[in-house]
Design an enzyme around this catalytic site. Structure first.
Site, PDB file in Angstrom:
ATOM      1  N   ASP A  43      -0.204  -2.253  12.125  1.00  0.00           N
ATOM      2  CA  ASP A  43       0.311  -2.769  10.845  1.00  0.00           C
ATOM      3  C   ASP A  43       0.684  -4.241  11.004  1.00  0.00           C
ATOM      4  O   ASP A  43       1.650  -4.581  11.691  1.00  0.00           O
ATOM      5  CB  ASP A  43       1.533  -1.951  10.411  1.00  0.00           C
ATOM      6  CG  ASP A  43       1.963  -2.298   9.002  1.00  0.00           C
ATOM      7  OD1 ASP A  43       2.183  -3.497   8.733  1.00  0.00           O
ATOM      8  OD2 ASP A  43       2.064  -1.395   8.166  1.00  0.00           O
ATOM      9  N   ASP A 102       4.276  -5.344   9.852  1.00  0.00           N
ATOM     10  CA  ASP A 102       5.322  -4.905  10.781  1.00  0.00           C
ATOM     11  C   ASP A 102       5.295  -5.719  12.067  1.00  0.00           C
ATOM     12  O   ASP A 102       6.345  -6.093  12.599  1.00  0.00           O
ATOM     13  CB  ASP A 102       5.145  -3.418  11.111  1.00  0.00           C
ATOM     14  CG  ASP A 102       5.566  -2.512   9.958  1.00  0.00           C
ATOM     15  OD1 ASP A 102       6.350  -2.968   9.103  1.00  0.00           O
ATOM     16  OD2 ASP A 102       5.092  -1.362   9.910  1.00  0.00           O
ATOM     17  N   THR A 146      -1.379   7.587  -0.736  1.00  0.00           N
ATOM     18  CA  THR A 146      -2.660   7.440  -1.451  1.00  0.00           C
ATOM     19  C   THR A 146      -3.503   6.285  -0.905  1.00  0.00           C
ATOM     20  O   THR A 146      -4.701   6.206  -1.169  1.00  0.00           O
ATOM     21  CB  THR A 146      -2.410   7.159  -2.948  1.00  0.00           C
ATOM     22  OG1 THR A 146      -1.753   5.881  -3.056  1.00  0.00           O
ATOM     23  CG2 THR A 146      -1.537   8.231  -3.585  1.00  0.00           C
ATOM     24  N   ARG A 181       0.846  -1.202   0.000  1.00  0.00           N
ATOM     25  CA  ARG A 181       0.000   0.000   0.000  1.00  0.00           C
ATOM     26  C   ARG A 181       0.871   1.236   0.000  1.00  0.00           C
ATOM     27  O   ARG A 181       1.830   1.322   0.749  1.00  0.00           O
ATOM     28  CB  ARG A 181      -0.841   0.039   1.286  1.00  0.00           C
ATOM     29  CG  ARG A 181      -2.182  -0.517   1.124  1.00  0.00           C
ATOM     30  CD  ARG A 181      -3.143  -0.240   2.224  1.00  0.00           C
ATOM     31  NE  ARG A 181      -2.733   0.441   3.433  1.00  0.00           N
ATOM     32  CZ  ARG A 181      -3.581   0.978   4.290  1.00  0.00           C
ATOM     33  NH1 ARG A 181      -4.871   0.969   4.034  1.00  0.00           N
ATOM     34  NH2 ARG A 181      -3.186   1.544   5.402  1.00  0.00           N
TER      35      ARG A 181
HETATM   36  C1  PRP Z   1      -1.560  -4.658   4.473  1.00  0.00           C
HETATM   37  C2  PRP Z   1      -2.415  -5.888   4.590  1.00  0.00           C
HETATM   38  C3  PRP Z   1      -3.234  -5.854   3.327  1.00  0.00           C
HETATM   39  C4  PRP Z   1      -3.389  -4.383   3.078  1.00  0.00           C
HETATM   40  C5  PRP Z   1      -4.779  -3.933   3.431  1.00  0.00           C
HETATM   41  O1  PRP Z   1      -0.467  -4.869   3.670  1.00  0.00           O
HETATM   42  O2  PRP Z   1      -1.702  -7.082   4.758  1.00  0.00           O
HETATM   43  O3  PRP Z   1      -2.606  -6.500   2.248  1.00  0.00           O
HETATM   44  O4  PRP Z   1      -2.440  -3.698   3.901  1.00  0.00           O
HETATM   45  O5  PRP Z   1      -4.998  -2.609   3.105  1.00  0.00           O
HETATM   46  P1  PRP Z   1      -6.081  -2.174   2.010  1.00  0.00           P
HETATM   47  O6  PRP Z   1      -7.302  -2.973   2.277  1.00  0.00           O
HETATM   48  O7  PRP Z   1      -6.270  -0.707   2.273  1.00  0.00           O
HETATM   49  O8  PRP Z   1      -5.505  -2.418   0.643  1.00  0.00           O
HETATM   50  P2  PRP Z   1       0.702  -3.791   3.437  1.00  0.00           P
HETATM   51  O9  PRP Z   1       0.501  -3.106   2.117  1.00  0.00           O
HETATM   52  O10 PRP Z   1       0.805  -2.910   4.647  1.00  0.00           O
HETATM   53  O11 PRP Z   1       1.975  -4.711   3.280  1.00  0.00           O
HETATM   54  P3  PRP Z   1       2.748  -5.603   4.345  1.00  0.00           P
HETATM   55  O12 PRP Z   1       1.874  -6.788   4.651  1.00  0.00           O
HETATM   56  O13 PRP Z   1       3.984  -5.979   3.621  1.00  0.00           O
HETATM   57  O14 PRP Z   1       3.026  -4.766   5.574  1.00  0.00           O
HETATM   58  N1  URA Z   2      -2.758  -2.724   6.860  1.00  0.00           N
HETATM   59  C1  URA Z   2      -2.578  -3.162   8.136  1.00  0.00           C
HETATM   60  O1  URA Z   2      -1.685  -3.993   8.391  1.00  0.00           O
HETATM   61  N2  URA Z   2      -3.376  -2.676   9.092  1.00  0.00           N
HETATM   62  C2  URA Z   2      -4.344  -1.786   8.847  1.00  0.00           C
HETATM   63  O2  URA Z   2      -5.054  -1.392   9.786  1.00  0.00           O
HETATM   64  C3  URA Z   2      -4.512  -1.328   7.539  1.00  0.00           C
HETATM   65  C4  URA Z   2      -3.720  -1.822   6.560  1.00  0.00           C
END
Ligand code: PRP
Ligand code: URA
Length: 207
Positions: free
Chosen positions: A197, A200, A106, A102
């Site tokens: 997150d 993380d 944006t 993400r």
């Molecule tokens: C997180 C999560 C989803 C996404 C959800 O991933 O695991 O894939 O955000 O957000 P959305 O519904 O607004 O698209 P992230 O992009 O943070 O990647 P990560 O798992 O590598 O931290």
């Molecule tokens: N991705 C996450 O890991 N947590 C949130 O709350 C939103 C996006």
């Protein structure tokens, strides 16, 4: 179609994840085991086959999940423990990967890598713990359909109501099995109360 779990055990697991004292190792373990609990709730829609086996009393024909028709796809990173859990249960299913991130400004997801087996005629189990805006899940579902998946079910841990409803409206044929739907997003598009997150927290990286 959104199917929110009513299981007290699933709620127990989700609330364990919400606790800031849940460290990365336990966080990954809870994601893995909760994925198995959600799989059990979704199992009625899995394809079955009859197979003849030899038991201690001789031949026996019984039902098995048709694992070779199943592909479990994870959205990196936070879904990796969930995928591991599913593949521990369905040991002959295939695994696929969608690397998405993400944009913090944006809040739109971007696919930067994919590694998917042939999906023609396959039932896909898509896993991702978080459904915030729903952008990542929607993009993943579109891609999996384009690649020929016969049907898709989604296993998720926490979703914001608006994101989950957005995905459900756009993909009415997809069963979204979710542990818990939370009320809202904050101004950074994080789920409230959510758990922060997930990537993380699972992999000990600073926010
Ligand atoms: C997180 C999560 C989803 C996404 C959800 O991933 O695991 O894939 O955000 O957000 P959305 O519904 O607004 O698209 P992230 O992009 O943070 O990647 P990560 O798992 O590598 O931290
Ligand atoms: N991705 C996450 O890991 N947590 C949130 O709350 C939103 C996006």
């Amino acid at each position: 179609m959104v199917l929110e779990s009513g299981s007290p055990l699933v709620k127990h697991m989700v609330n364990t994840l919400r606790d800031v004292r849940c460290d990365a190792m336990r966080f990954r373990w809870v994601l893995k085991e909760t994925a198995k609990l959600l799989l059990a709730e979704a199992a009625a829609s899995l394809p079955l086959i009859e197979r003849k086996i030899t038991t201690w009393q001789g031949g026996f024909v019984g039902s098995f999940v048709d694992e070779r028709r199943i592909v479990c796809v994870s959205i990196l990173r936070a879904a990796l423990p969930m995928q591991e859990g599913i593949l521990e249960v369905l040991t002959e299913a295939e695994g696929g990967f969608l690397a998405m991130k993400r944009d913090e400004q944006t809040h739109e997801s971007r696919l930067y890598y994919d590694r998917l087996p042939d999906l023609e005629g396959k039932r896909v189990i898509l896993v991702d713990p978080m459904v915030a805006t729903g952008g990542s899940l929607s993009d993943a579902l579109s891609l999996l359909s384009q690649r020929g998946a016969e049907s898709i079910l989604s296993l998720n841990i926490i979703g914001a109501r608006e994101g989950v409803e957005r995905v459900a409206a756009a993909f009415p044929d997809v069963a979204i099995h979710i542990a818990q739907v939370d009320p809202r997003l904050d101004r950074n598009a994080y789920i409230v109360p959510g758990l922060g997150d997930a990537g993380d927290r699972a992999f000990n990286t600073p926010e």
